[in-house]
Design a protein around this motif. Structure first.
Motif, PDB file in Angstrom:
ATOM      1  N   VAL A   8     -19.352 -27.551  22.932  1.00 49.76           N
ATOM      2  CA  VAL A   8     -20.127 -26.819  23.936  1.00 49.76           C
ATOM      3  C   VAL A   8     -19.167 -26.231  24.970  1.00 49.76           C
ATOM      4  CG1 VAL A   8     -21.992 -26.957  25.630  1.00 49.76           C
ATOM      5  CG2 VAL A   8     -22.066 -28.387  23.572  1.00 49.76           C
ATOM      6  N   HIS A   9     -19.035 -24.921  24.974  1.00 47.60           N
ATOM      7  CA  HIS A   9     -18.174 -24.182  25.901  1.00 47.60           C
ATOM      8  C   HIS A   9     -16.719 -24.667  25.892  1.00 47.60           C
ATOM      9  CE1 HIS A   9     -22.134 -23.069  27.040  1.00 47.60           C
ATOM     10  NE2 HIS A   9     -22.345 -24.010  27.927  1.00 47.60           N
ATOM     11  N   PRO A  10     -16.086 -24.758  24.717  1.00 46.21           N
ATOM     12  CA  PRO A  10     -14.678 -25.180  24.696  1.00 46.21           C
ATOM     13  C   PRO A  10     -13.803 -24.167  25.436  1.00 46.21           C
ATOM     14  CG  PRO A  10     -15.310 -24.252  22.581  1.00 46.21           C
ATOM     15  CD  PRO A  10     -16.566 -24.379  23.383  1.00 46.21           C
ATOM     16  N   GLU A  11     -12.718 -24.662  26.010  1.00 47.80           N
ATOM     17  CA  GLU A  11     -11.888 -23.823  26.878  1.00 47.80           C
ATOM     18  C   GLU A  11     -10.488 -23.553  26.332  1.00 47.80           C
ATOM     19  OE1 GLU A  11     -13.592 -25.318  31.193  1.00 47.80           O
ATOM     20  OE2 GLU A  11     -12.276 -26.657  30.048  1.00 47.80           O
ATOM     21  N   ILE A  12      -9.980 -24.416  25.480  1.00 53.51           N
ATOM     22  CA  ILE A  12      -8.580 -24.337  25.055  1.00 53.51           C
ATOM     23  C   ILE A  12      -8.515 -24.005  23.570  1.00 53.51           C
ATOM     24  CG2 ILE A  12      -6.405 -25.590  24.903  1.00 53.51           C
ATOM     25  CD1 ILE A  12      -7.357 -27.303  27.259  1.00 53.51           C
ATOM     26  N   HIS A  13      -7.878 -22.891  23.257  1.00 57.09           N
ATOM     27  CA  HIS A  13      -7.902 -22.379  21.893  1.00 57.09           C
ATOM     28  C   HIS A  13      -7.269 -23.305  20.872  1.00 57.09           C
ATOM     29  CE1 HIS A  13      -4.023 -21.197  23.449  1.00 57.09           C
ATOM     30  NE2 HIS A  13      -4.554 -20.233  24.203  1.00 57.09           N
ATOM     31  N   TRP A  14      -6.136 -23.950  21.211  1.00 55.41           N
ATOM     32  CA  TRP A  14      -5.496 -24.775  20.190  1.00 55.41           C
ATOM     33  C   TRP A  14      -6.292 -26.044  19.902  1.00 55.41           C
ATOM     34  CZ3 TRP A  14      -2.452 -23.592  24.669  1.00 55.41           C
ATOM     35  CH2 TRP A  14      -2.403 -24.598  25.640  1.00 55.41           C
ATOM     36  N   ASN A  15      -7.079 -26.533  20.873  1.00 57.75           N
ATOM     37  CA  ASN A  15      -7.977 -27.649  20.579  1.00 57.75           C
ATOM     38  C   ASN A  15      -9.010 -27.242  19.527  1.00 57.75           C
ATOM     39  OD1 ASN A  15      -6.919 -29.691  22.172  1.00 57.75           O
ATOM     40  ND2 ASN A  15      -8.146 -29.139  23.958  1.00 57.75           N
ATOM     41  N   THR A  16      -9.598 -26.067  19.726  1.00 59.93           N
ATOM     42  CA  THR A  16     -10.598 -25.593  18.773  1.00 59.93           C
ATOM     43  C   THR A  16      -9.981 -25.357  17.398  1.00 59.93           C
ATOM     44  OG1 THR A  16     -11.935 -24.593  20.525  1.00 59.93           O
ATOM     45  CG2 THR A  16     -12.260 -23.760  18.289  1.00 59.93           C
ATOM     46  N   GLY A  17      -8.766 -24.835  17.359  1.00 67.28           N
ATOM     47  CA  GLY A  17      -8.084 -24.641  16.080  1.00 67.28           C
ATOM     48  C   GLY A  17      -7.849 -25.953  15.361  1.00 67.28           C
ATOM     49  N   GLY A  37     -13.901 -20.264  26.314  1.00 61.56           N
ATOM     50  CA  GLY A  37     -12.830 -19.979  27.263  1.00 61.56           C
ATOM     51  C   GLY A  37     -11.714 -19.149  26.665  1.00 61.56           C
ATOM     52  N   PHE A  38     -11.933 -18.575  25.505  1.00 60.18           N
ATOM     53  CA  PHE A  38     -10.905 -17.818  24.797  1.00 60.18           C
ATOM     54  C   PHE A  38     -11.602 -16.936  23.773  1.00 60.18           C
ATOM     55  CE2 PHE A  38     -11.700 -21.950  22.998  1.00 60.18           C
ATOM     56  CZ  PHE A  38     -12.029 -21.652  21.681  1.00 60.18           C
ATOM     57  N   SER A  39     -10.836 -16.067  23.155  1.00 60.93           N
ATOM     58  CA  SER A  39     -11.357 -15.227  22.077  1.00 60.93           C
ATOM     59  C   SER A  39     -10.982 -15.833  20.734  1.00 60.93           C
ATOM     60  CB  SER A  39     -10.787 -13.810  22.177  1.00 60.93           C
ATOM     61  OG  SER A  39     -11.082 -13.076  21.009  1.00 60.93           O
ATOM     62  N   LEU A  40     -11.898 -15.836  19.808  1.00 58.75           N
ATOM     63  CA  LEU A  40     -11.612 -16.367  18.480  1.00 58.75           C
ATOM     64  C   LEU A  40     -10.615 -15.496  17.730  1.00 58.75           C
ATOM     65  CD1 LEU A  40     -15.141 -17.540  17.313  1.00 58.75           C
ATOM     66  CD2 LEU A  40     -13.189 -18.966  17.961  1.00 58.75           C
ATOM     67  N   ASP A  41     -10.334 -14.319  18.253  1.00 61.34           N
ATOM     68  CA  ASP A  41      -9.353 -13.441  17.630  1.00 61.34           C
ATOM     69  C   ASP A  41      -7.926 -13.757  18.069  1.00 61.34           C
ATOM     70  OD1 ASP A  41     -11.327 -12.028  16.259  1.00 61.34           O
ATOM     71  OD2 ASP A  41     -11.673 -10.691  17.964  1.00 61.34           O
ATOM     72  N   GLU A  42      -7.774 -14.617  19.071  1.00 61.85           N
ATOM     73  CA  GLU A  42      -6.434 -14.932  19.559  1.00 61.85           C
ATOM     74  C   GLU A  42      -5.626 -15.624  18.467  1.00 61.85           C
ATOM     75  OE1 GLU A  42      -6.160 -16.863  23.342  1.00 61.85           O
ATOM     76  OE2 GLU A  42      -7.925 -15.849  24.112  1.00 61.85           O
ATOM     77  N   ARG A  43      -4.362 -15.273  18.378  1.00 60.87           N
ATOM     78  CA  ARG A  43      -3.526 -15.823  17.319  1.00 60.87           C
ATOM     79  C   ARG A  43      -3.301 -17.321  17.489  1.00 60.87           C
ATOM     80  NH1 ARG A  43       1.907 -16.132  18.913  1.00 60.87           N
ATOM     81  NH2 ARG A  43       2.362 -15.225  20.964  1.00 60.87           N
ATOM     82  N   GLU A  44      -3.429 -17.832  18.741  1.00 58.90           N
ATOM     83  CA  GLU A  44      -3.226 -19.262  18.965  1.00 58.90           C
ATOM     84  C   GLU A  44      -4.278 -20.100  18.242  1.00 58.90           C
ATOM     85  OE1 GLU A  44      -3.118 -17.000  21.274  1.00 58.90           O
ATOM     86  OE2 GLU A  44      -1.195 -17.190  22.338  1.00 58.90           O
ATOM     87  N   VAL A  45      -5.514 -19.580  18.179  1.00 57.80           N
ATOM     88  CA  VAL A  45      -6.568 -20.310  17.475  1.00 57.80           C
ATOM     89  C   VAL A  45      -6.220 -20.425  15.998  1.00 57.80           C
ATOM     90  CG1 VAL A  45      -9.015 -20.355  16.881  1.00 57.80           C
ATOM     91  CG2 VAL A  45      -8.296 -19.513  19.114  1.00 57.80           C
ATOM     92  N   LYS A  46      -5.830 -19.316  15.422  1.00 51.74           N
ATOM     93  CA  LYS A  46      -5.508 -19.314  14.003  1.00 51.74           C
ATOM     94  C   LYS A  46      -4.221 -20.094  13.728  1.00 51.74           C
ATOM     95  CE  LYS A  46      -7.870 -14.920  13.353  1.00 51.74           C
ATOM     96  NZ  LYS A  46      -7.777 -13.495  12.959  1.00 51.74           N
ATOM     97  N   ARG A  47      -3.294 -20.062  14.695  1.00 56.16           N
ATOM     98  CA  ARG A  47      -2.066 -20.816  14.518  1.00 56.16           C
ATOM     99  C   ARG A  47      -2.358 -22.312  14.495  1.00 56.16           C
ATOM    100  NH1 ARG A  47       2.446 -20.050  18.956  1.00 56.16           N
ATOM    101  NH2 ARG A  47       2.392 -17.924  18.107  1.00 56.16           N
ATOM    102  N   ALA A  48      -3.239 -22.777  15.377  1.00 61.14           N
ATOM    103  CA  ALA A  48      -3.592 -24.196  15.414  1.00 61.14           C
ATOM    104  C   ALA A  48      -4.286 -24.614  14.123  1.00 61.14           C
ATOM    105  CB  ALA A  48      -4.492 -24.489  16.611  1.00 61.14           C
ATOM    106  N   GLY A  49      -5.083 -23.700  13.574  1.00 57.80           N
ATOM    107  CA  GLY A  49      -5.760 -23.988  12.314  1.00 57.80           C
ATOM    108  C   GLY A  49      -4.902 -23.683  11.107  1.00 57.80           C
ATOM    109  N   LEU A  50      -3.666 -23.200  11.355  1.00 59.84           N
ATOM    110  CA  LEU A  50      -2.739 -22.819  10.303  1.00 59.84           C
ATOM    111  C   LEU A  50      -3.398 -21.828   9.338  1.00 59.84           C
ATOM    112  CD1 LEU A  50      -1.004 -26.261   9.715  1.00 59.84           C
ATOM    113  CD2 LEU A  50      -0.173 -24.330  11.044  1.00 59.84           C
TER     114      LEU A  50
END
Length: 211
Positions: A8-17, A37-50
């Motif tokens: 619910v309303h996550p703020e940190i992209h690498w946590n979500t990844g 708290g971030f865009s799902l298009d940010e590369r950090e999200v995808k990087r965390a999810g590899l």
């Protein structure tokens, strides 16, 4: 039995990844409740999810209210908060069919109105040090998912072992009782000797006497 993880309303992209990767590894569905708290298009999200992010079973909801309308169809909800009084391993996470594991944002947790509405469904992870306020969100999700899997596995083993023990016990009785009678030992005495022996003590109920 499905597992649903709700942020619910996550703020940190690498946590979500990281959560997405854990969900994929365990077959869970990830639900994200906007605003994020971030865009799902940010590369950090995808990087965390590899390389796994594109394969995550992901559903994005415009609000909690929109998600809540579908909640009854998804499974039994459990809400995680450091403010809860019930410990998560005392809750039947893996014994209620489909389950929904709900987590709040990193800095503020879940909204107060959810605490009020679902207070009996809130659970906490124990923290023994007064220096630690809370655990990392992705860590909490991983712990909760694997505790759910552990409980399901334990329940399955108990059921399977219980069925086997009942079958074996009745078979043993049918063999021992006639033999005991041939030596002048009564049915009740033979029964007690079998099922009060240490090697036959189990968590499953002792079967009834067969005729």
């Amino acid at each position: 039995m499905a597992v649903h993880v709700v942020l619910v309303h996550p703020e940190i992209h690498w946590n979500t990844g990281n959560v997405g990767r854990t969900c994929l590894a365990t077959g869970a569905t990830l639900h994200l409740i906007e605003p994020l708290g971030f865009s799902l298009d940010e590369r950090e999200v995808k990087r965390a999810g590899l390389d796994y992010w594109e394969h995550v079973d992901l559903k994005v909801w415009p609000s909690w209210e929109a998600f809540e309308l579908e909640l009854p169809t998804l499974g039994a909800p459990w809400f995680f908060s450091s403010k809860a009084t019930q410990l998560f391993w005392d809750a039947p996470l893996g014994q209620t069919g489909d389950v929904v594991l709900v987590f709040g944002r990193e800095t503020g947790g879940l909204p107060a109105e959810l605490h009020e509405k679902y207070r009996d469904r809130f659970v906490a992870m124990p923290i023994t040090s007064p220096l630690v306020r809370s655990l990392n969100l992705s860590t909490c999700v991983a712990i909760a998912i694997y505790e759910t899997i552990r409980q399901r596995r334990e329940t399955d083993l108990i059921e399977r072992n219980g069925y086997f023990f009942a079958f074996a016990s009745n078979a043993l009785i049918s063999l021992v009782i006639p033999l005991a009678r041939s030596f002048g030992i009564g049915k009740v005495s033979a029964y007690c000797a079998i099922f009060h022996a240490p090697s036959f003590r189990r968590r499953t109920p002792v079967p009834r006497l067969v005729p």
